[in-house]
Design a protein around this motif. Structure first.
Motif, PDB file in Angstrom:
ATOM      1  N   THR A 230       0.951  -1.233   0.058  1.00  0.00           N
ATOM      2  CA  THR A 230       0.159  -0.043  -0.237  1.00  0.00           C
ATOM      3  C   THR A 230       0.918   1.288   0.092  1.00  0.00           C
ATOM      4  O   THR A 230       0.568   2.286  -0.619  1.00  0.00           O
ATOM      5  N   GLY A 231       1.965   1.152   0.716  1.00  0.00           N
ATOM      6  CA  GLY A 231       2.885   2.250   0.669  1.00  0.00           C
ATOM      7  C   GLY A 231       3.653   2.740  -0.715  1.00  0.00           C
ATOM      8  O   GLY A 231       3.678   3.672  -1.019  1.00  0.00           O
TER       9      GLY A 231
ATOM     10  N   PHE B 274      15.433   9.076   0.579  1.00  0.00           N
ATOM     11  CA  PHE B 274      16.038   8.915   1.745  1.00  0.00           C
ATOM     12  C   PHE B 274      15.117   9.019   2.842  1.00  0.00           C
ATOM     13  O   PHE B 274      13.946   9.727   3.089  1.00  0.00           O
ATOM     14  N   LEU B 275      15.233   8.118   3.838  1.00  0.00           N
ATOM     15  CA  LEU B 275      14.275   7.810   5.165  1.00  0.00           C
ATOM     16  C   LEU B 275      14.958   7.996   6.242  1.00  0.00           C
ATOM     17  O   LEU B 275      15.921   7.089   6.420  1.00  0.00           O
ATOM     18  N   SER B 276      14.760   8.990   7.094  1.00  0.00           N
ATOM     19  CA  SER B 276      15.506   8.944   8.510  1.00  0.00           C
ATOM     20  C   SER B 276      14.203   8.829   9.407  1.00  0.00           C
ATOM     21  O   SER B 276      13.336   9.395   9.394  1.00  0.00           O
TER      22      SER B 276
ATOM     23  N   TYR C 200       8.728   3.859   4.511  1.00  0.00           N
ATOM     24  CA  TYR C 200      10.132   3.539   3.747  1.00  0.00           C
ATOM     25  C   TYR C 200       9.294   3.419   2.267  1.00  0.00           C
ATOM     26  O   TYR C 200       9.766   3.780   1.040  1.00  0.00           O
ATOM     27  N   ALA C 201       8.497   2.609   2.135  1.00  0.00           N
ATOM     28  CA  ALA C 201       7.825   2.053   0.805  1.00  0.00           C
ATOM     29  C   ALA C 201       7.519   3.455   0.308  1.00  0.00           C
ATOM     30  O   ALA C 201       7.586   3.616  -0.904  1.00  0.00           O
ATOM     31  N   PHE C 202       6.603   4.052   1.070  1.00  0.00           N
ATOM     32  CA  PHE C 202       6.051   5.370   0.365  1.00  0.00           C
ATOM     33  C   PHE C 202       6.885   6.296  -0.077  1.00  0.00           C
ATOM     34  O   PHE C 202       6.849   6.965  -1.079  1.00  0.00           O
ATOM     35  N   SER C 203       8.072   6.610   0.748  1.00  0.00           N
ATOM     36  CA  SER C 203       9.209   7.690   0.637  1.00  0.00           C
ATOM     37  C   SER C 203      10.129   7.319  -0.772  1.00  0.00           C
ATOM     38  O   SER C 203      10.197   8.011  -1.443  1.00  0.00           O
ATOM     39  N   ASP C 204      10.293   6.045  -0.859  1.00  0.00           N
ATOM     40  CA  ASP C 204      10.990   5.413  -1.894  1.00  0.00           C
ATOM     41  C   ASP C 204      10.294   5.236  -3.153  1.00  0.00           C
ATOM     42  O   ASP C 204      10.848   5.958  -4.232  1.00  0.00           O
TER      43      ASP C 204
ATOM     44  N   ILE D 101      11.513  11.581   9.949  1.00  0.00           N
ATOM     45  CA  ILE D 101      10.362  11.587  11.073  1.00  0.00           C
ATOM     46  C   ILE D 101      10.995  11.051  12.242  1.00  0.00           C
ATOM     47  O   ILE D 101      11.687  10.413  12.478  1.00  0.00           O
ATOM     48  N   LYS D 102      10.806  11.933  13.567  1.00  0.00           N
ATOM     49  CA  LYS D 102      11.434  12.004  14.461  1.00  0.00           C
ATOM     50  C   LYS D 102      10.364  12.226  15.709  1.00  0.00           C
ATOM     51  O   LYS D 102      10.106  13.125  15.856  1.00  0.00           O
TER      52      LYS D 102
END
Length: 195
Positions: free
Chosen positions: A71-72, A115-117, A140-144, A152-153
């Protein structure tokens, strides 16, 4: 110009149809078979002011992993397609969002580079019928798939439901900011001339 896109994806694990309107009003019609995940995606649509329809049928007899990850992917692909060439948009967005005792920061750059942080410590292994490890898998899947930088923190928080909900809403508001137009921007907001 309408910023609307529809993406379908069918594998042996999932069958997904997704439509997004970037310039919506926050309407959603979402069904993934995972109650908490549906709740998060509805909040994402509402607070990003995106109109989103998602119909996911996944192998929930295995677990929720493929359903959430795929879904992401599909939502990210639709998002990327809908924002098109990114001409005139702000590109960057950020939001520090409170939800009760929780406080979550997100920042996004629609750079065309992934890039995902992800720093969102959660104490509960499950939130309802949702495996909390899948929050990372979704983002991760969505941002990629959307080809974006996403940070996100967790700044504060104890209740896992509140923390995750704050994250989804914060990211939505960051994306609403990043996709909004500024009449001063001619072309794309990059010294390279391309995003």
């Amino acid at each position: 110009m309408d910023r609307i896109a529809s993406v379908t994806r069918k594998t042996k694990e999932t069958d997904i149809i997704c439509t997004i309107n970037i310039d919506g009003t926050g309407k959603s019609d979402i069904s993934t078979g995972i109650g908490f995940f549906d709740h998060m995606l509805c909040g994402f649509a509402k607070h990003g002011l995106f109109d989103i329809t998602i119909k996911t049928v996944g192998d929930l007899n295995v677990d929720g992993h493929h359903t959430v990850e795929d879904t992401g992917i599909v939502l990210g692909q639709a998002f990327k397609e809908a924002i098109n060439d990114k001409a005139g948009i702000r590109r960057f967005g950020d939001c520090i969002l409170p939800m009760d005792e929780s406080l979550v920061l997100s920042a996004v750059d629609l750079s065309g580079r992934h890039f995902l942080s992800f720093d969102l410590e959660l104490d509960s292994p499950m939130i309802g019928d949702f495996d909390s490890q899948l929050v990372h898998e979704f983002f991760y899947a969505f941002s990629d798939a959307a080809r974006m930088n996403l940070h996100i923190k967790k700044i504060n928080g104890v209740n896992s439901h509140h923390i995750v909900e704050a994250a989804f809403k914060s990211v939505a508001k960051s994306l609403d900011m990043a996709t909004s137009f500024d009449e001063r921007i001619k072309g794309v907001q990059s010294t390279k001339g391309v995003l």
